[in-house]
Scaffold this active site. Structure first.
Site, short mmCIF file in Angstrom:
data_model
loop_
_atom_site.label_atom_id
_atom_site.label_comp_id
_atom_site.label_asym_id
_atom_site.label_seq_id
_atom_site.Cartn_x
_atom_site.Cartn_y
_atom_site.Cartn_z
N ALA A 38 8.94 -23.70 1.56
CA ALA A 38 7.55 -23.98 1.18
C ALA A 38 7.15 -25.30 1.82
O ALA A 38 8.00 -26.04 2.34
CB ALA A 38 7.42 -24.08 -0.33
N LYS A 39 5.90 -25.57 1.82
CA LYS A 39 5.43 -26.90 2.24
C LYS A 39 4.05 -27.09 1.64
O LYS A 39 3.33 -26.11 1.38
CB LYS A 39 5.34 -27.00 3.77
N GLY A 40 3.69 -28.35 1.44
CA GLY A 40 2.35 -28.62 0.92
C GLY A 40 1.82 -29.88 1.56
O GLY A 40 2.54 -30.58 2.27
#
Ligand code: NAD
Length: 419
Positions: free
Chosen positions: A106-108
């Site tokens: 994931a990444k944000g």
């Protein structure tokens, strides 16, 4: 048509096609492996100190949920957009699978220059971003961590905000927290130390020693500074360094301890020295044993790759080398030993995983235990990549990513396609 556009996502997609061709993955199976499961876009309104209200765009991309919760950092930078965040999430998936972690990637991020905010505004933004994400994250759904522009304090605000809404302390919602707030010993240093550890392995493979080797590092934040310190402890001479404010070069060797002290006191390298200033455009192509890009993506394109004069390219940043540059590096394989990003900077997520496990169990390890287990995981991943590259005569990046892609593919195929 896809919403995932831009040069960084194009790069992640192009790299995936190379791996999919090498693994002979049927074309109709590829989109299921490449495209993210979920993408969340939020607007984060906050009060500024002068009374105005400002709105910042925030993102979170969860690439796949096949192996467990998703895991990945949160980036605060002006470059952040959905394509960049999605690419970083995809890379996280291959990295976690290569390291054998039970996570999807994931990444944000938030499109903001965090240095332009006051501490109070930064806290407002961090808390509001986490509040907007609450319906989509959780200790068994998606676990955040720091990345460029974020740090332990921001992770503490994330954890506190999430906990306030749950009505209890949920330390396992983020990793990279301060040790006093449920973080693990060794996480702060993990990525940089892991980079230095793998550099030693790479130098060994090419018959060189860490002691007496020379290094150049681009980026002097969390990853770059701890990599510099650990390399220096192992006797490597830092001859060049840069951050977004300054660049220094001295073939006789720079004083790493003084650079670290200056950067931690002033927040950047600016003002460290007038005599040692150097053109940052020429830094990466200076002669050295070890080159460590530890700042941002796509800094090594084909023309830079052709001019590199290092023996080991240790990709501490995510995605520093473009696919065009890879073609050049593949031809220079005997000259330059590449430690690809999904292997080179995996120390961060490995110790984040340890932090999550400790938080879930409420049972904390000492630093030696953390580091011993980290080096064990890195050794295993390094050996797997070397064996695969030797066996199939493929570049290290192809070997590393292929191991990750294969594991995700195999998990998807054995679970089957619902419904
Ligand atoms: P950071 O914000 O702590 O530091 C970033 C550094 O890069 C700063 O010194 C900044 O000045 C420098 N920089 C920015 N633009 C630059 C430019 N144009 N030229 C030279 N330097 C520049 O971020 P970080 O956590 O150290 O992350 C650095 C890289 O490592 C990113 O690619 C990140 O995704 C990757 N990474 C970080 C971790 C982690 O645990 N923090 C883990 C894996 C990968």
């Amino acid at each position: 048509m896809t919403i995932y556009t831009g040069p960084v996502f194009d790069m992640a997609r192009d790299q995936f096609q190379v791996i999919a061709d090498y693994l002979e993955i049927p074309h109709d199976e590829r989109p299921r492996l490449l495209f993210p499961k979920r993408a969340i876009v939020v607007s984060c309104p906050i009060h500024l100190d002068d009374g105005r209200v400002a709105v910042y765009q925030g993102y979170r991309v969860q690439h796949h949920l096949t192996l467990g919760p998703t895991k990945g950092g949160t980036r605060f930078a002006l470059s952040v957009d959905i394509g960049e965040v999605a690419a970083l999430a995809v890379w996280m998936s291959w990295k976690c699978a290569l390291a054998g972690l039970p996570y999807g990637g994931a990444k944000g991020g938030v499109t903001v220059d965090p240095r332009a905010l006051s501490p109070h505004e930064l806290e407002n933004l961090s808390r509001r971003y986490m509040q907007e994400m609450i319906p989509f994250v959780g200790p068994h759904t998606d676990v955040m961590a720091p990345d460029m522009g974020t740090n332990e304090q921001i992770m503490a605000w994330f954890m506190d905000t999430y906990s306030m809404y749950q009505g209890r302390t949920v330390t396992e919602i983020v990793t990279g927290k301060p040790v006093a707030s449920g973080g693990t010993l060794g996480r702060r240093e993990a990525t940089g130390r892991g980079v230095a550890y793998l550099v030693a392995r790479a130098l060994e493979r090419i018959g060189r020693q860490t002691a007496g080797a020379t290094a150049i590092i681009q980026g002097f934040g969390n990853v770059g500074s701890y990599a510099a310190e650990t390399l220096a402890e192992r006797g490597t001479k830092l001859i060049g360094v840069s951050d977004h404010t300054a660049c220094y070069y001295d073939p006789r060797g720079l004083d790493v301890a003084a650079l670290v002290t200056h950067a931690r006191e002033h927040g950047s390298l600016a003002g460290y020295s007038n005599q040692l200033s150097f053109d940052p455009h020429d830094l990466l192509t200076q002669q050295c044993d070890v080159l460590v890009p530890a700042a941002m993506e796509r800094v090594i394109d084909a023309s830079v790759a052709a001019k590199l004069q290092c023996r080991v390219l240790a990709e501490a940043a995510n995605g520093p080398t473009t696919p065009d540059a890879d073609e050049v590096l593949n031809q220079r394989r005997g000259e330059i030993f590449v430690i690809p990003d999904v292997l080179c900077n995996a120390g961060g997520v490995v110790v984040s995983y340890f932090e999550w496990v400790q938080d879930l169990q409420q049972f904390f390890w000492d630093e030696d235990e953390v580091m011993t287990k980290l080096y064990h995981v890195l050794d295993r991943a390094f050996a797997q990549v070397m064996n695969r590259a030797d066996r199939d005569k493929v570049p290290h990046r192809t070997a590393a990513m292929a191991i990750g892609v294969e594991k995700v593919r195999s998990a998807k195929n054995t679970r089957g396609l619902f419904p």
